[in-house]
Scaffold this motif. Structure first.
Motif, PDB file in Angstrom:
ATOM      1  N   CYS A 123      62.774  21.024  -5.390  1.00 19.33           N
ATOM      2  CA  CYS A 123      63.735  20.026  -5.858  1.00 19.33           C
ATOM      3  C   CYS A 123      63.177  18.617  -5.655  1.00 19.33           C
ATOM      4  CB  CYS A 123      65.063  20.169  -5.122  1.00 19.33           C
ATOM      5  SG  CYS A 123      66.324  18.999  -5.687  1.00 19.33           S
ATOM      6  N   PRO A 124      62.550  18.035  -6.687  1.00 17.41           N
ATOM      7  CA  PRO A 124      62.020  16.683  -6.552  1.00 17.41           C
ATOM      8  C   PRO A 124      63.059  15.575  -6.737  1.00 17.41           C
ATOM      9  CG  PRO A 124      61.490  17.541  -8.702  1.00 17.41           C
ATOM     10  CD  PRO A 124      62.155  18.671  -7.948  1.00 17.41           C
ATOM     11  N   ALA A 125      64.325  15.911  -6.922  1.00 14.53           N
ATOM     12  CA  ALA A 125      65.348  14.901  -7.229  1.00 14.53           C
ATOM     13  C   ALA A 125      65.400  13.803  -6.170  1.00 14.53           C
ATOM     14  CB  ALA A 125      66.716  15.564  -7.347  1.00 14.53           C
ATOM     15  N   PHE A 126      65.565  12.573  -6.631  1.00 11.92           N
ATOM     16  CA  PHE A 126      65.689  11.391  -5.773  1.00 11.92           C
ATOM     17  C   PHE A 126      66.644  10.436  -6.494  1.00 11.92           C
ATOM     18  CE2 PHE A 126      62.948   8.046  -3.300  1.00 11.92           C
ATOM     19  CZ  PHE A 126      64.074   7.642  -2.609  1.00 11.92           C
ATOM     20  N   PRO A 127      67.952  10.734  -6.466  1.00 12.48           N
ATOM     21  CA  PRO A 127      68.912   9.951  -7.252  1.00 12.48           C
ATOM     22  C   PRO A 127      68.883   8.457  -6.973  1.00 12.48           C
ATOM     23  CG  PRO A 127      69.928  11.973  -6.472  1.00 12.48           C
ATOM     24  CD  PRO A 127      68.589  11.874  -5.797  1.00 12.48           C
ATOM     25  N   GLU A 128      68.611   8.062  -5.732  1.00  7.39           N
ATOM     26  CA  GLU A 128      68.590   6.641  -5.389  1.00  7.39           C
ATOM     27  C   GLU A 128      67.545   5.895  -6.207  1.00  7.39           C
ATOM     28  OE1 GLU A 128      68.725   3.846  -1.362  1.00  7.39           O
ATOM     29  OE2 GLU A 128      67.930   5.887  -1.232  1.00  7.39           O
ATOM     30  N   PHE A 139      65.043  14.090 -15.084  1.00 10.06           N
ATOM     31  CA  PHE A 139      65.266  12.794 -15.709  1.00 10.06           C
ATOM     32  C   PHE A 139      64.747  11.687 -14.803  1.00 10.06           C
ATOM     33  CE2 PHE A 139      68.251  15.534 -17.786  1.00 10.06           C
ATOM     34  CZ  PHE A 139      68.443  15.005 -19.060  1.00 10.06           C
ATOM     35  N   VAL A 140      64.186  10.642 -15.413  1.00 12.62           N
ATOM     36  CA  VAL A 140      63.830   9.409 -14.726  1.00 12.62           C
ATOM     37  C   VAL A 140      64.731   8.333 -15.306  1.00 12.62           C
ATOM     38  CG1 VAL A 140      62.014   7.740 -14.227  1.00 12.62           C
ATOM     39  CG2 VAL A 140      61.463  10.182 -14.378  1.00 12.62           C
ATOM     40  N   ALA A 141      65.729   7.919 -14.520  1.00  7.12           N
ATOM     41  CA  ALA A 141      66.817   7.091 -15.031  1.00  7.12           C
ATOM     42  C   ALA A 141      67.475   7.850 -16.194  1.00  7.12           C
ATOM     43  CB  ALA A 141      66.323   5.710 -15.419  1.00  7.12           C
ATOM     44  N   ASP A 142      67.537   7.247 -17.381  1.00  4.53           N
ATOM     45  CA  ASP A 142      68.196   7.912 -18.505  1.00  4.53           C
ATOM     46  C   ASP A 142      67.229   8.652 -19.422  1.00  4.53           C
ATOM     47  OD1 ASP A 142      70.731   7.000 -17.753  1.00  4.53           O
ATOM     48  OD2 ASP A 142      70.417   5.079 -18.748  1.00  4.53           O
ATOM     49  N   ALA A 143      65.959   8.683 -19.057  1.00  2.70           N
ATOM     50  CA  ALA A 143      64.943   9.301 -19.916  1.00  2.70           C
ATOM     51  C   ALA A 143      64.487  10.628 -19.340  1.00  2.70           C
ATOM     52  CB  ALA A 143      63.745   8.372 -20.074  1.00  2.70           C
ATOM     53  N   ALA A 209      69.987  18.793  -8.916  1.00  2.00           N
ATOM     54  CA  ALA A 209      70.676  17.806  -8.069  1.00  2.00           C
ATOM     55  C   ALA A 209      70.792  16.516  -8.859  1.00  2.00           C
ATOM     56  CB  ALA A 209      69.915  17.565  -6.772  1.00  2.00           C
ATOM     57  N   VAL A 210      72.009  16.003  -8.971  1.00  2.00           N
ATOM     58  CA  VAL A 210      72.209  14.745  -9.693  1.00  2.00           C
ATOM     59  C   VAL A 210      72.750  13.651  -8.791  1.00  2.00           C
ATOM     60  CG1 VAL A 210      72.567  15.945 -11.873  1.00  2.00           C
ATOM     61  CG2 VAL A 210      74.547  15.349 -10.464  1.00  2.00           C
ATOM     62  N   SER A 211      73.007  13.963  -7.525  1.00  2.00           N
ATOM     63  CA  SER A 211      73.530  12.972  -6.591  1.00  2.00           C
ATOM     64  C   SER A 211      73.044  13.291  -5.188  1.00  2.00           C
ATOM     65  CB  SER A 211      75.063  12.977  -6.601  1.00  2.00           C
ATOM     66  OG  SER A 211      75.553  14.192  -6.046  1.00  2.00           O
ATOM     67  N   ASP A 212      73.181  12.321  -4.283  1.00  2.00           N
ATOM     68  CA  ASP A 212      72.838  12.577  -2.890  1.00  2.00           C
ATOM     69  C   ASP A 212      73.710  13.686  -2.313  1.00  2.00           C
ATOM     70  OD1 ASP A 212      70.888  10.667  -2.963  1.00  2.00           O
ATOM     71  OD2 ASP A 212      71.935   9.212  -1.698  1.00  2.00           O
ATOM     72  N   ALA A 213      74.955  13.761  -2.764  1.00  2.00           N
ATOM     73  CA  ALA A 213      75.837  14.825  -2.265  1.00  2.00           C
ATOM     74  C   ALA A 213      75.242  16.197  -2.554  1.00  2.00           C
ATOM     75  CB  ALA A 213      77.221  14.693  -2.904  1.00  2.00           C
ATOM     76  N   GLY A 387      59.416   2.633  10.367  1.00  2.00           N
ATOM     77  CA  GLY A 387      60.471   1.680  10.656  1.00  2.00           C
ATOM     78  C   GLY A 387      61.540   1.641   9.578  1.00  2.00           C
ATOM     79  N   THR A 388      62.136   0.469   9.391  1.00  2.00           N
ATOM     80  CA  THR A 388      63.266   0.316   8.486  1.00  2.00           C
ATOM     81  C   THR A 388      62.820   0.306   7.023  1.00  2.00           C
ATOM     82  OG1 THR A 388      63.125  -2.084   8.718  1.00  2.00           O
ATOM     83  CG2 THR A 388      64.671  -0.929  10.152  1.00  2.00           C
ATOM     84  N   GLN A 389      63.745   0.599   6.137  1.00  2.00           N
ATOM     85  CA  GLN A 389      63.451   0.671   4.713  1.00  2.00           C
ATOM     86  C   GLN A 389      63.277  -0.716   4.108  1.00  2.00           C
ATOM     87  OE1 GLN A 389      65.333   3.561   1.845  1.00  2.00           O
ATOM     88  NE2 GLN A 389      66.460   1.742   1.229  1.00  2.00           N
ATOM     89  N   ILE A 390      62.235  -0.863   3.285  1.00  2.00           N
ATOM     90  CA  ILE A 390      62.011  -2.084   2.516  1.00  2.00           C
ATOM     91  C   ILE A 390      62.671  -1.962   1.149  1.00  2.00           C
ATOM     92  CG2 ILE A 390      60.262  -3.580   1.474  1.00  2.00           C
ATOM     93  CD1 ILE A 390      58.317  -2.540   3.659  1.00  2.00           C
ATOM     94  N   ALA A 391      62.453  -0.831   0.520  1.00  2.00           N
ATOM     95  CA  ALA A 391      63.047  -0.485  -0.774  1.00  2.00           C
ATOM     96  C   ALA A 391      63.223   1.021  -0.763  1.00  2.00           C
ATOM     97  CB  ALA A 391      62.138  -0.924  -1.930  1.00  2.00           C
ATOM     98  N   PRO A 392      64.082   1.571  -1.634  1.00  2.00           N
ATOM     99  CA  PRO A 392      64.238   3.016  -1.645  1.00  2.00           C
ATOM    100  C   PRO A 392      62.899   3.743  -1.728  1.00  2.00           C
ATOM    101  CG  PRO A 392      65.924   2.032  -2.998  1.00  2.00           C
ATOM    102  CD  PRO A 392      65.002   0.913  -2.581  1.00  2.00           C
ATOM    103  N   GLY A 393      62.638   4.582  -0.720  1.00  2.00           N
ATOM    104  CA  GLY A 393      61.395   5.334  -0.686  1.00  2.00           C
ATOM    105  C   GLY A 393      60.238   4.648   0.003  1.00  2.00           C
TER     106      GLY A 393
END
Length: 431
Positions: A123-128, A139-143, A209-213, A387-393
């Motif tokens: 499962c490579p999904a990463f909705p964020e 899908f990558v965004a809407d594509a 998976a389409v959401s973090d949930a 450490g802390t996140q700079i940007a998602p991922g």
């Protein structure tokens, strides 16, 4: 309180993917250490017990021959088992970067064999970051994946968005689908469907998976699987499994790392859309930037020396980049070949990084998975505290050294257009 026996052992197929995964674990309360490759046996780093809740071994195996990727991954698994890890994750890119020859299928199956297990999910999904899976299509965004720009990737062009088909072409065992309508009904239904898939002889199952949930549901449903495979998002639900089992305390200090002051630099080797935008934004702000031309490198011109002189001429961070448009990349690859073009750029940026470190640079922002791998090896980095996140991922990281370095290792596709500035600020010190 520190867990002295790591709970979760992770194997990532590139360096930025490793920090991406480690970032997810830290944000969910696991103190995490990332090693650069498998620590050599017979050395202190190879035999010492790592004091962390999770360990991520960063390999550079995404685009090497499948047999070599398997061998490296099995060596990482063996070392993680000696550390006492209870469960394992094989992490690859959220755009499922691979070819019909591998490496995701062969590595996943080899790890299953080594662990004596008959099933895992993929499962490579990463909705964020806009990566979602529905009915097996990524899908990558809407594509769709094959319309997202990844179809032009120089090493792993992704021309099929149906990951069941992609994984079947590179696997020996039966590949199935764990559909969204099952995942949406919760962890109990998902566990039951996993049992049914195993009964049907499925060894690898693409999981929607389409959401973090959904990712939390998958994490809970897979609590008893020895191996889980996916992007960094698949790790979202794993820390809570350990907490429910009484193995992981609640932590407020998971992201604590020491401050690092000193000069900074940005090194960009990725040709992704996101990194192209980040380079353009930096230049538009009239910040100092110098392009590393692979054709000049191939002619043996003194490009590295010029870059070092350029950096020395400025009292602020500079951008040194080989980032180019798809057409420019194709033209260079036509003249030099794909492997040689990539190798020239990686080695040039790695050499620049090593020389800048010797001159006192302490903060490095690096764009591109292959580039990041080359740079951290050139810097002599063995392990990183996350450490802390700079940007998602993308987290801030600090080396476990007496004279620490601060690094932001970014997958090419990640981050907003001002990522370079944001990362330099978050890594600490004067900009």
């Amino acid at each position: 309180m520190m867990t002295h026996t790591p709970l979760l052992g992770c194997i990532a197929d590139d360096f930025t993917g490793a920090t991406d995964l480690a970032n997810t674990l830290v944000r969910n309360g696991m103190r995490t250490v990332q090693t650069i490759g498998v620590p050599p046996s017979g050395t202190a780093s190879g035999t010492a017990k790592v004091e962390a809740d999770a360990i991520v071994v960063a390999l550079k195996s995404r685009t090497i021959p499948a047999a070599e990727a398997v061998a490296q991954s099995l060596a990482a698994l063996q070392w993680l088992r000696t550390q006492g890890c209870r469960q394992f994750v094989f992490k690859y890119c959220s755009t499922f970067d691979s070819t019909d020859a591998g490496n995701i299928g062969p590595v996943a199956e080899a790890l299953l064999d080594a662990l004596g297990s008959d099933f895992t999910i993929a499962c490579p999904a990463f909705p964020e970051n806009g990566r979602t899976l529905f009915r097996g299509y990524l899908f990558v965004a809407d594509a769709l994946l094959n319309e997202s720009g990844m179809e032009h990737h120089p090493l792993t062009p992704m021309t099929d968005a149906n990951l069941v088909r992609v994984l079947r072409r590179q696997s020996l065992g039966k590949v199935g689908l764990l559909r969204y309508d099952t995942v949406a009904r919760g962890a109990g239904e998902t566990r039951a469907r996993i049992g049914a898939l195993r009964g049907e002889g499925v060894r690898l199952a693409i999981a929607d998976a389409v959401s973090d949930a959904d990712l939390f549901t998958l994490g809970e449903a897979c609590a008893d699987l020895p191996l889980i495979t996916g992007g960094s998002g698949i790790a979202l639900g794993l820390p809570e499994n350990f907490r429910r089992a009484g193995l992981l305390p609640q932590r407020s200090d998971a992201a604590e790392v020491p401050a690092v002051n000193g000069h900074g630099v940005v090194l960009a080797g990725s040709a992704s859309r996101a990194t192209n935008g980040q380079v353009a934004h930096w230049i538009a702000q009239k910040r100092p930037a110098l392009r590393i031309d692979p054709l000049r490198l191939a002619r043996g011109e003194a490009v590295v020396d010029e870059a070092l002189a350029f950096a020395a001429d400025h009292d602020q961070p500079v951008l040194l980049y080989a980032t180019a448009t798809p057409d420019q990349v194709k033209a260079v690859q036509t003249e030099l070949g794909v492997a040689r073009a990539g190798h020239l750029v990686e080695q040039a940026l790695a050499g620049i990084a090593a020389a800048l470190k010797a001159r006192g640079t302490r903060r490095f922002v690096v764009a591109g998975g292959e580039t990041s791998g080359a740079v951290v090896q050139a810097l002599g980095v063995q392990a990183l505290r996350i450490g802390t996140q700079i940007a998602p991922g993308v987290p801030a990281t600090v080396t476990l050294d007496d004279a620490p370095l601060a690094l932001a290792l970014k997958s090419g596709n990640f981050g907003g257009e001002d990522f370079f500035d944001v990362a330099l600020r978050q890594l600490g010190g004067a900009q």
